[in-house]
Design a protein around this motif. Structure first.
Motif, PDB file in Angstrom:
ATOM      1  N   VAL A  65     -38.373  -3.516  48.815  1.00 30.32           N
ATOM      2  CA  VAL A  65     -39.690  -3.440  48.292  1.00 30.32           C
ATOM      3  C   VAL A  65     -39.809  -2.255  47.412  1.00 30.32           C
ATOM      4  O   VAL A  65     -39.613  -1.028  47.852  1.00 30.32           O
ATOM      5  CB  VAL A  65     -40.965  -3.539  49.017  1.00 30.32           C
ATOM      6  N   ASN A  66     -39.957  -2.595  46.012  1.00 32.38           N
ATOM      7  CA  ASN A  66     -39.948  -1.415  45.092  1.00 32.38           C
ATOM      8  C   ASN A  66     -41.423  -0.864  44.917  1.00 32.38           C
ATOM      9  O   ASN A  66     -42.041  -1.813  44.410  1.00 32.38           O
ATOM     10  CB  ASN A  66     -39.489  -2.129  43.472  1.00 32.38           C
ATOM     11  N   GLN A  67     -41.514   0.158  45.216  1.00 38.02           N
ATOM     12  CA  GLN A  67     -43.002   0.804  45.045  1.00 38.02           C
ATOM     13  C   GLN A  67     -43.190   1.675  43.646  1.00 38.02           C
ATOM     14  O   GLN A  67     -44.159   2.497  43.808  1.00 38.02           O
ATOM     15  CB  GLN A  67     -43.010   1.846  46.319  1.00 38.02           C
ATOM     16  N   GLY A  68     -42.190   1.335  42.767  1.00 34.79           N
ATOM     17  CA  GLY A  68     -42.520   2.028  41.584  1.00 34.79           C
ATOM     18  C   GLY A  68     -41.918   3.597  41.304  1.00 34.79           C
ATOM     19  O   GLY A  68     -40.775   3.658  41.912  1.00 34.79           O
ATOM     20  N   SER A  69     -42.603   4.469  41.133  1.00 37.90           N
ATOM     21  CA  SER A  69     -41.812   6.028  40.850  1.00 37.90           C
ATOM     22  C   SER A  69     -42.074   6.492  42.350  1.00 37.90           C
ATOM     23  O   SER A  69     -42.477   6.114  43.265  1.00 37.90           O
ATOM     24  CB  SER A  69     -42.690   6.777  39.860  1.00 37.90           C
ATOM     25  N   TYR A  70     -41.362   7.864  42.372  1.00 36.31           N
ATOM     26  CA  TYR A  70     -41.457   8.493  43.506  1.00 36.31           C
ATOM     27  C   TYR A  70     -42.775   9.016  44.005  1.00 36.31           C
ATOM     28  O   TYR A  70     -42.946   8.872  45.211  1.00 36.31           O
ATOM     29  CB  TYR A  70     -40.400   9.752  43.528  1.00 36.31           C
ATOM     30  N   ASP A  71     -43.582   9.352  43.008  1.00 28.01           N
ATOM     31  CA  ASP A  71     -44.925   9.544  43.032  1.00 28.01           C
ATOM     32  C   ASP A  71     -45.639   8.552  43.744  1.00 28.01           C
ATOM     33  O   ASP A  71     -46.346   8.606  44.736  1.00 28.01           O
ATOM     34  CB  ASP A  71     -45.529  10.070  41.981  1.00 28.01           C
ATOM     35  N   TRP A 112     -38.671   0.419  51.748  1.00 30.14           N
ATOM     36  CA  TRP A 112     -39.443   0.817  50.514  1.00 30.14           C
ATOM     37  C   TRP A 112     -38.579   1.765  49.849  1.00 30.14           C
ATOM     38  O   TRP A 112     -38.148   2.847  50.047  1.00 30.14           O
ATOM     39  CB  TRP A 112     -40.782   1.467  50.987  1.00 30.14           C
ATOM     40  N   HIS A 113     -38.330   1.643  48.412  1.00 26.02           N
ATOM     41  CA  HIS A 113     -37.785   2.323  47.490  1.00 26.02           C
ATOM     42  C   HIS A 113     -38.404   2.631  46.340  1.00 26.02           C
ATOM     43  O   HIS A 113     -39.159   1.803  45.713  1.00 26.02           O
ATOM     44  CB  HIS A 113     -36.068   1.919  47.525  1.00 26.02           C
ATOM     45  N   ALA A 114     -37.826   3.326  45.441  1.00 23.03           N
ATOM     46  CA  ALA A 114     -38.408   3.787  44.056  1.00 23.03           C
ATOM     47  C   ALA A 114     -37.063   3.658  42.991  1.00 23.03           C
ATOM     48  O   ALA A 114     -37.052   4.607  42.082  1.00 23.03           O
ATOM     49  CB  ALA A 114     -38.845   5.110  43.871  1.00 23.03           C
TER      50      ALA A 114
END
Lengths: 296, 451
Positions: free
Chosen positions: B92-98, B62-64
């Motif tokens: 898997v792109n999870q969007g922003s760090y938040d 999982w990354h951002a």
């Protein structure tokens, strides 16, 4: 049709209702009960889902939290800023669209577009419109010699910006409902009034307004409830923050921040319940007034 | 008609029921499998970690990362997958760090964590307290899969430190960035200015560079919106400290903290500095020529380089001007492996981690993104040295290794930084005085730290 309920008919009715009941139960009823219970968690181990202590501490906390009161104040300002203006404008537009004008269908579609467009897309466009140096709004104001306003970065202007966006976004829905209401008014009344020599303003005041009161009443309830729940617009317009220096922080944003950013589930749930009660009270007041003032 | 409806309804219900039932039994059998595997492993765990990967393993990372950063990461991952027989890493792109942080927390609760994820140090502290992350020390020390002493020491020291808790590794540095100062060459030249190297020079430059140019208002110094969130940079430069990790004491409300806030706030109130505001990031206004200097992340280099080419801005970057001290925070995340994974998955993740930050890849990553190479060997490698010669801005970050420090890693650090930033923002927006802001920040911090 008035058969007596028998066991088979009850079971059959239940079966028909089951899909709806399951969905409502899982996605509506259960979360409502669960979040009420969560608002009572005072000592909670999130990962293992163990509650060590129940109590009312979360409610005590939010009532002493200046942030919560600020959010409540902002939300009420928002509601007062959005609902009356939105109703007035949409009624005016609805009456225009109801009149005999060309391209009626086209205009109705245009006004309805904001309602069906995603909040995020709208906010991106409005962020450009509100831009201090390159925005459309400041450009127009500049033509009248108004110096650029920092719509989105100055704490005093953040709330007005949010209100402008929300009024615009909500117009479409209100207009459509008003149009439906207007078309339900029997033309005979207007014709009769015209024969009696009533001016168009008097016709509006004495025929349209009273006969439209149930529609107006419905719209005002829906608008107030929706405005109390404002969140998406704040989040998208200010890029994930509740405005400069939290100047546009609303109650739902407060709930969101405590839940997702601070992992304070109890506090978030308690705030959600307070919001629920506030909306409930407002709706009761409206229903009370509605009973006495609304003509059906 | 009625019968048909009933039939349809029954069919739908049946499908729903079957679907639910299936899921249950599947996950149950998967669990059993996992349990039996775990038993096997304990019996043969005699030397090192004793895990062997002899059947296909697919793991999620999982990354951002987005834009060019994501492309570079995908390239390294594809290379890795191609080099492996049994291991497949799925990004898997999870969007922003938040978003990433929220999703990891939710996944932890749902017992559905990925095998590995990007994570900031203070997140890892939180994970550690809840026993979610894997101790990587056995993997580092493993004779077969681990690193030699030299190889371990090849990781830049400050990154090794920031990934160690009580002497154990719980993550490996991945995308580490530092603050650098971007500047508009033409503007500086026209004003007859050298690149500022101290606070005084910075202030003078900001004043001189605030000007009207071709009918456009130019502000001397640009600051990211997160300036208050990362205020530790200014406090450390003033010779102070933001938060003492050991004692957990918040130290912004000190003469040094005051000096730092007065310096930054003074420039903003005088109109010689501005934040990115509605533009989100300063790379936008900078590449439009709206600001002359800007202090931002080295990871912003690609975001400046692209648009600058279009707008024809002549730019470069330099190390941060120093106050009493030179200081720059190292930001960016690390790669951490979660406890919930099976032994095979953990080993696969470890293999991927090693690959991700090997000499060649960390240099490639740095050259594509502006993040720093995390290995000394990569910093000295021919490819990197050559790349820096052609693109000098990419070499700025590493010149500050000696001045680098990292964020406090106490649990709740995120909430603390946010609460403090909220108060400091009020100062920068002119809603509160410096003293009021510092006091409110102290109060908010104490409240969260429980002091």
């Amino acid at each position: 049709m008035n058969e007596k309920p028998t066991l088979t008919s009850t079971v059959k009715a239940l079966l028909y209702l089951l899909p709806a009941l399951i969905i409502l139960g899982v996605f509506n009823i259960y979360p409502i009960i669960k979040s009420f219970l969560m608002s009572l968690y005072t000592d909670y181990d999130y990962f293992n889902d163990v509650v060590n202590e129940y109590g009312f501490d979360n409610f005590v906390y939010i009532f002493q939290d200046p942030e919560f009161w600020l959010s409540m104040k902002n939300t009420i300002i928002f509601v007062i800023g959005v609902v009356p203006i939105s109703i007035a404008i949409s009624l005016a537009i609805a009456i225009l669209l109801n009149a005999k004008i060309k391209f009626k269908g086209l205009f109705r579609t245009i006004y309805f577009i904001p309602f069906v467009t995603s909040v995020v897309a709208i906010s991106i466009v409005w962020r450009w419109i509100f831009h201090t140096d390159y925005g459309l709004l400041n450009y127009f104001l500049g033509l009248f010699g108004v110096s650029p306003i920092e719509w989105l970065t100055d704490p005093t202007w953040a709330m007005p910006s949010l209100i402008i966006l929300s009024i615009w976004k909500g117009l479409g829905y209100n207009i459509v409902i008003f149009l439906a209401g207007l078309q339900n008014i029997n033309k005979q009344y207007y014709l009769a009034a015209q024969i009696d020599g009533a001016s168009s303003w008097r016709r509006f005041l004495h025929i349209t307004v009273p006969l439209l009161s149930s529609t107006t009443f419905f719209i005002s309830i829906v608008s107030i409830i929706n405005s109390f729940k404002v969140f998406d617009e704040v989040f998208a317009l200010f890029d994930g923050k509740p405005g400069p220096a939290y100047s546009a922080q609303t109650v739902v944003y407060y709930i969101f921040e405590n839940f997702y950013n601070n992992w304070e589930f109890g506090i978030a749930s308690a705030a959600a319940y307070v919001l629920f009660i506030v909306i409930f009270i407002f709706t009761l007041i409206q229903l009370y007034i509605g009973k006495r003032k609304v003509t059906y | 008609m009625k019968k048909l409806l009933l039939l349809m309804f029954a069919a739908v219900l049946a499908v729903v029921l079957v679907a639910c039932g299936n899921e249950d039994s599947e996950s149950a059998s998967a669990k059993e499998e996992g349990d039996s595997k775990a038993e096997e492993k304990t019996t043969e765990n005699t030397e090192g970690i004793g895990t062997v990967i002899d059947s296909p393993v697919e793991i999620e990372f999982w990354h951002a990362m987005s834009g060019d950063h994501e492309k570079a990461l995908a390239k390294i991952t594809d290379d890795f997958n191609a080099s492996q027989e049994n291991i497949t890493v799925k990004l898997v792109n999870q969007g922003s760090y938040d978003d990433l942080s929220q999703k990891v927390m939710a996944a932890a609760k749902a017992k559905n964590l990925p095998v590995l994820s990007q994570a900031y140090e203070d997140w890892i502290t939180e994970y550690l307290e809840n026993d979610l992350v894997t101790d990587l020390t056995p993997y580092v020390n493993d004779p077969k899969y681990g690193w030699s002493e030299d190889e371990l020491n090849d990781i830049v020291e400050i990154f090794r430190q920031s990934n160690t808790w009580d002497g154990k590794f719980y993550a490996m540095p991945f995308n580490k960035s530092t603050r650098i100062m971007f500047y508009n060459k033409d503007y500086l030249e026209e004003a007859g200015l050298e690149v500022p190297t101290t606070w005084d020079e910075l202030r003078t430059a900001a004043e001189k560079l605030t000007m009207e140019k071709d009918g456009k208002k130019v502000v001397g110094l640009g600051l990211e919106n997160s300036v208050t969130l990362e205020f530790n940079q200014w406090v450390e430069q003033a010779g102070g400290e933001y938060l003492d990790e050991e004692s957990g004491e918040f130290k912004l409300n000190t003469p040094e903290g005051k000096e730092a806030l007065e310096f930054v706030n003074g420039m903003i109130q005088d109109g010689v500095a501005r934040t990115a505001g509605e533009d989100g990031y300063m790379s936008g206004p900078f590449t439009r020529g709206d600001v002359a200097l800007y202090i931002g992340s080295s990871a912003g280099i690609p975001y400046v380089a692209g648009p600058a080419e279009e707008t024809g801005i002549n730019w470069s970057a330099a190390v941060l001007p120093a106050g009493k001290e030179a200081a720059t925070p190292f930001a960016g995340t690390n790669v951490t492996i979660f406890n919930s994974a099976t032994d095979e998955e953990k080993l696969a993740a470890w293999e991927f981690t090693k690959f991700l930050i090997n000499t060649e890849n960390t240099a490639y990553w740095a050259s594509k993104t502006g993040y720093l190479p995390v290995r000394y060997s990569a910093l000295e490698s021919d490819a990197w040295v050559k790349y820096k010669e052609e693109n000098p801005v990419y070499g700025v970050g590493e010149q500050q290794f000696d001045a680098g420090f990292y964020d406090p890693r106490v649990a709740g650090a995120n909430e603390l930084k946010n609460a403090v930033a909220k108060e400091l923002d009020k100062v920068l927006l002119g809603e509160a005085t410096v003293e009021e802001g510092l006091e409110a920040a102290q109060k908010a911090a104490d409240n969260i730290l429980g002091n």
